[in-house]
Design an enzyme around this catalytic site. Sequence first.
Site, PDB file in Angstrom:
ATOM      1  CG  ASP A  45      37.566  50.811  40.590  1.00  0.00           C
ATOM      2  OD1 ASP A  45      37.370  51.305  39.464  1.00  0.00           O
ATOM      3  OD2 ASP A  45      37.614  49.581  40.793  1.00  0.00           O
ATOM      4  CE1 TYR A  50      35.375  44.020  42.218  1.00  0.00           C
ATOM      5  CE2 TYR A  50      35.467  46.355  42.722  1.00  0.00           C
ATOM      6  CZ  TYR A  50      35.875  45.274  41.964  1.00  0.00           C
ATOM      7  OH  TYR A  50      36.799  45.463  40.959  1.00  0.00           O
ATOM      8  CE  LYS A  79      35.835  48.072  38.056  1.00  0.00           C
ATOM      9  NZ  LYS A  79      35.864  48.026  39.509  1.00  0.00           N
ATOM     10  CG  HIS A 112      33.821  43.855  36.299  1.00  0.00           C
ATOM     11  ND1 HIS A 112      33.331  43.951  37.579  1.00  0.00           N
ATOM     12  CD2 HIS A 112      35.146  43.632  36.458  1.00  0.00           C
ATOM     13  CE1 HIS A 112      34.309  43.805  38.444  1.00  0.00           C
ATOM     14  NE2 HIS A 112      35.419  43.604  37.787  1.00  0.00           N
TER      15      HIS A 112
HETATM   16  P1  NAD Z   1      45.493  46.336  45.653  1.00  0.00           P
HETATM   17  O1  NAD Z   1      46.240  47.253  44.792  1.00  0.00           O
HETATM   18  O2  NAD Z   1      44.405  46.918  46.449  1.00  0.00           O
HETATM   19  O3  NAD Z   1      46.500  45.564  46.581  1.00  0.00           O
HETATM   20  C1  NAD Z   1      46.142  44.493  47.331  1.00  0.00           C
HETATM   21  C2  NAD Z   1      47.046  44.182  48.505  1.00  0.00           C
HETATM   22  O4  NAD Z   1      48.071  45.143  48.785  1.00  0.00           O
HETATM   23  C3  NAD Z   1      46.180  44.129  49.725  1.00  0.00           C
HETATM   24  O5  NAD Z   1      46.571  42.985  50.428  1.00  0.00           O
HETATM   25  C4  NAD Z   1      46.536  45.386  50.491  1.00  0.00           C
HETATM   26  O6  NAD Z   1      46.342  45.244  51.869  1.00  0.00           O
HETATM   27  C5  NAD Z   1      47.994  45.543  50.143  1.00  0.00           C
HETATM   28  N1  NAD Z   1      48.479  46.944  50.271  1.00  0.00           N
HETATM   29  C6  NAD Z   1      47.794  48.071  49.949  1.00  0.00           C
HETATM   30  N2  NAD Z   1      48.561  49.158  50.183  1.00  0.00           N
HETATM   31  C7  NAD Z   1      49.749  48.710  50.639  1.00  0.00           C
HETATM   32  C8  NAD Z   1      50.949  49.366  51.047  1.00  0.00           C
HETATM   33  N3  NAD Z   1      51.078  50.681  51.004  1.00  0.00           N
HETATM   34  N4  NAD Z   1      51.969  48.597  51.480  1.00  0.00           N
HETATM   35  C9  NAD Z   1      51.878  47.254  51.507  1.00  0.00           C
HETATM   36  N5  NAD Z   1      50.760  46.565  51.130  1.00  0.00           N
HETATM   37  C10 NAD Z   1      49.704  47.291  50.696  1.00  0.00           C
HETATM   38  O7  NAD Z   1      44.964  45.172  44.697  1.00  0.00           O
HETATM   39  P2  NAD Z   1      43.558  44.841  44.106  1.00  0.00           P
HETATM   40  O8  NAD Z   1      42.494  44.870  45.154  1.00  0.00           O
HETATM   41  O9  NAD Z   1      43.718  43.593  43.318  1.00  0.00           O
HETATM   42  O10 NAD Z   1      43.310  45.997  43.059  1.00  0.00           O
HETATM   43  C11 NAD Z   1      42.920  47.304  43.439  1.00  0.00           C
HETATM   44  C12 NAD Z   1      41.522  47.636  42.968  1.00  0.00           C
HETATM   45  O11 NAD Z   1      41.403  47.425  41.575  1.00  0.00           O
HETATM   46  C13 NAD Z   1      40.416  46.753  43.552  1.00  0.00           C
HETATM   47  O12 NAD Z   1      40.067  47.113  44.855  1.00  0.00           O
HETATM   48  C14 NAD Z   1      39.309  46.996  42.554  1.00  0.00           C
HETATM   49  O13 NAD Z   1      38.679  48.224  42.800  1.00  0.00           O
HETATM   50  C15 NAD Z   1      40.087  47.038  41.235  1.00  0.00           C
HETATM   51  N6  NAD Z   1      40.122  45.741  40.537  1.00  0.00           N
HETATM   52  C16 NAD Z   1      39.464  45.639  39.347  1.00  0.00           C
HETATM   53  C17 NAD Z   1      39.456  44.435  38.657  1.00  0.00           C
HETATM   54  C18 NAD Z   1      38.753  44.336  37.325  1.00  0.00           C
HETATM   55  O14 NAD Z   1      38.513  43.215  36.846  1.00  0.00           O
HETATM   56  N7  NAD Z   1      38.411  45.443  36.707  1.00  0.00           N
HETATM   57  C19 NAD Z   1      40.120  43.318  39.177  1.00  0.00           C
HETATM   58  C20 NAD Z   1      40.807  43.446  40.380  1.00  0.00           C
HETATM   59  C21 NAD Z   1      40.810  44.664  41.045  1.00  0.00           C
END
Ligand code: NAD
Length: 317
Positions: A45, A50, A79, A112
């Site tokens: 994704d 990014y 996006k 997005h």
């Molecule tokens: P995420 O779900 O990736 O979580 C972020 C945090 O959780 C990070 O600090 C990571 O190190 C930690 N983490 C991951 N796995 C873990 C585990 N098993 N145990 C403990 N901690 C853990 O959050 P995100 O990056 O906000 O969202 C995920 C994805 O969603 C993004 O990478 C992106 O691709 C997408 N996204 C889209 C939008 C949008 O506007 N459409 C906005 C934000 C994110």
Amino acid sequence: MAVPSITLNTGAQMPIVGFGLWKVSRDTCADQVYNAIKAGYRLLDGACIYENEAECGEGVARAIKDGLVKREDLFIVSKLWNNFHDADKVAPITKRQLTDWKIDYFDLFLMHFPVSLEYIDPAEQYPPPDGPEFPAGTASVQETWQAMEKLVDAGLAKAIGISNFNGGLLLDLLRYARVKPATLQIEHHPYLTQEVLVQYAQGQGIAVTAYSSFGPSSYIELDAEDAKSAPVLLDHAVVVEIARKYGRTPAQVLLRWATQRGVAVIPKSGNAERLVQNLASTDFELDGGDIRAISGLNRNLRFNDPMKFGEPHPVFY
Ligand code: NAD
């Protein structure tokens, strides 16, 4: 590891667990993408904003060259950023993004945000900076969506979808969409369950993808005050207790709470063990009481709100 998939309204299969690429730094991105594919991830994704799409493409190209996967085994999502909403700008920027990814189609291309900002010529600055500095653009969501429909006609995207839409905008889009959105990507975690929106979208045949499944954790990294003052979801007593009951980690429970309700997830981790753990989160079933207990943590707490980052776009108000 077989990851279940959701059948989209195009007939395509979308893996229910994918790898998110926000905040993956350029210097490690190609390796992280390669390692995610090697660990079994098939959905990636990404997004223009990014700032790492060329490096994502390097990781994908290396995985294909090494025989880990073929292009058609992958489900690549990107996006459209806010500066490219004008009808005549949509296809050129999509082609640029495909070039960065070193592929010739996206499996899914999302709007997005429902926010149009003034165009920035990629020859001068690419990707555009993410911040409050740009004046509003003139494109309506309808103009942008209709330009995105042409991406499907041209074979540049197999499916198109939306992100950060509320119910009103979605309702309106469904009135004019020739190509129905295949997915809606939204912030979704136990502090922001958005049940009405999720059920409405799913009821319309639009698959829902959750982002920021661990709630505040992603925004603590950004030093956001409301994230720092909210109880960490991964440490929440309700989640920790349920994790103990099933012999799983709190992260796996939070992901399963979404996927068991048909909501796809896209967690990111640079840690090899967590990478595997997040993918291996669909082979157990939470009972109804546990699902309800987790949903009961809802406090309508949204972290990814442009207004909170100083951008004057009241998208969610
Ligand atoms: P995420 O779900 O990736 O979580 C972020 C945090 O959780 C990070 O600090 C990571 O190190 C930690 N983490 C991951 N796995 C873990 C585990 N098993 N145990 C403990 N901690 C853990 O959050 P995100 O990056 O906000 O969202 C995920 C994805 O969603 C993004 O990478 C992106 O691709 C997408 N996204 C889209 C939008 C949008 O506007 N459409 C906005 C934000 C994110």
